[in-house]
Design an enzyme around this catalytic site. Structure first.
Site, PDB file in Angstrom:
ATOM      1  N   GLY A  46       2.687 -19.614  26.449  1.00 42.78           N
ATOM      2  CA  GLY A  46       2.648 -18.375  25.690  1.00 42.78           C
ATOM      3  C   GLY A  46       4.045 -17.982  25.272  1.00 42.78           C
ATOM      4  O   GLY A  46       5.030 -18.363  25.919  1.00 42.78           O
ATOM      5  N   GLN A  51      10.817 -12.743  22.274  1.00 41.10           N
ATOM      6  CA  GLN A  51      11.499 -13.855  22.949  1.00 41.10           C
ATOM      7  C   GLN A  51      12.271 -14.730  21.968  1.00 41.10           C
ATOM      8  O   GLN A  51      13.128 -15.509  22.387  1.00 41.10           O
ATOM      9  CB  GLN A  51      10.483 -14.720  23.723  1.00 41.10           C
ATOM     10  N   CYS A  89       8.372 -17.658  33.053  1.00 36.13           N
ATOM     11  CA  CYS A  89       8.615 -17.123  31.713  1.00 36.13           C
ATOM     12  C   CYS A  89       9.722 -17.945  31.067  1.00 36.13           C
ATOM     13  O   CYS A  89      10.735 -18.222  31.716  1.00 36.13           O
ATOM     14  CB  CYS A  89       9.040 -15.657  31.823  1.00 36.13           C
ATOM     15  N   LEU A  90       9.519 -18.304  29.816  1.00 42.15           N
ATOM     16  CA  LEU A  90      10.538 -19.089  29.119  1.00 42.15           C
ATOM     17  C   LEU A  90      11.847 -18.317  28.983  1.00 42.15           C
ATOM     18  O   LEU A  90      12.895 -18.915  28.790  1.00 42.15           O
ATOM     19  CB  LEU A  90      10.026 -19.518  27.735  1.00 42.15           C
ATOM     20  N   HIS A 131       0.751 -11.145  30.452  1.00 41.01           N
ATOM     21  CA  HIS A 131       2.195 -11.432  30.462  1.00 41.01           C
ATOM     22  C   HIS A 131       2.795 -11.234  29.068  1.00 41.01           C
ATOM     23  O   HIS A 131       3.839 -10.587  28.910  1.00 41.01           O
ATOM     24  CB  HIS A 131       2.390 -12.873  30.956  1.00 41.01           C
ATOM     25  N   GLU A 132       2.112 -11.782  28.048  1.00 44.11           N
ATOM     26  CA  GLU A 132       2.661 -11.711  26.684  1.00 44.11           C
ATOM     27  C   GLU A 132       2.595 -10.296  26.127  1.00 44.11           C
ATOM     28  O   GLU A 132       3.522  -9.851  25.444  1.00 44.11           O
ATOM     29  CB  GLU A 132       1.930 -12.685  25.750  1.00 44.11           C
ATOM     30  N   HIS A 135       5.477  -8.306  27.235  1.00 40.59           N
ATOM     31  CA  HIS A 135       6.720  -8.571  26.487  1.00 40.59           C
ATOM     32  C   HIS A 135       6.868  -7.616  25.302  1.00 40.59           C
ATOM     33  O   HIS A 135       7.974  -7.222  24.937  1.00 40.59           O
ATOM     34  CB  HIS A 135       6.721 -10.000  25.935  1.00 40.59           C
TER      35      HIS A 135
HETATM   36 NI    NI Z   1       7.421 -14.514  29.250  1.00 35.13          NI
END
Ligand code: NI
Length: 165
Positions: A46, A51, A89-90, A131-132, A135
């Site tokens: 995701g 991000q 998380c990236l 999670h997304e 963000h």
């Molecule tokens: Ni993330």
């Protein structure tokens, strides 16, 4: 299409609230394509627009169920149950931590053609949606971690529940 630079924790843009998308433009279409390319290149499941430095309410998700989900202006309208598991998380590279999330969520959003739809997800998909969407309000999972944020062991095999988002 292009891989964009992923912003990492400490970057102020990750703490900001994103703005709703009002209309689909070529620029936004390109952004969505780039988000998927960036996510796949980083082995994520995701990615949210902030991000890659864009403060728009857009989420890309692919948890490996054969679907590419684009959620524009998403709102979680139902949630139930509970799951506790590792999350990553990236934007927080090399780290993981245990987070409890709803096991089932229903989200209302616009698709890439700006048509409204609803998506229901369980387990990893539910986790990714939560999670997304967080963000988009400037929240990172690290605020929700139970116990310590841990280093990902380089040799550790990733499990289904530990997709990086
Ligand atoms: Ni993330």
């Amino acid at each position: 299409m292009a891989v964009r630079q992923i912003r990492v924790i400490g970057d102020e843009i990750l703490t900001k609230k994103c703005k709703p998308v009002k209309e689909m433009t070529k620029r936004t279409e390109d952004l969505i394509e780039d988000m998927f390319e960036t996510m796949y290149q980083a082995d994520g499941v995701g990615l949210a627009a902030p991000q890659v430095g864009i403060l728009k309410r857009i989420v890309a998700i692919d948890v490996g169920d054969g679907n590419q989900y684009v959620l524009i202006n998403p709102e979680i309208i139902e949630q139930s149950g509970e799951q506790t598991g590792y999350e990553g998380c990236l934007s927080v590279p090399g780290k993981t931590g245990i987070v409890t999330r709803p096991n089932h969520v229903k989200v209302r959003a616009l698709d890439a053609e700006m048509n409204p739809f609803e998506l229901e997800g369980e387990e990893l998909l539910a986790r990714a949606i939560c999670h997304e969407c967080a963000h988009l309000d400037g929240q990172l999972y690290v605020e929700l971690v139970e116990g310590e944020l841990m280093d990902v062991e380089p040799a550790e095999e990733s499990t289904e529940e530990s997709g990086e988002e």
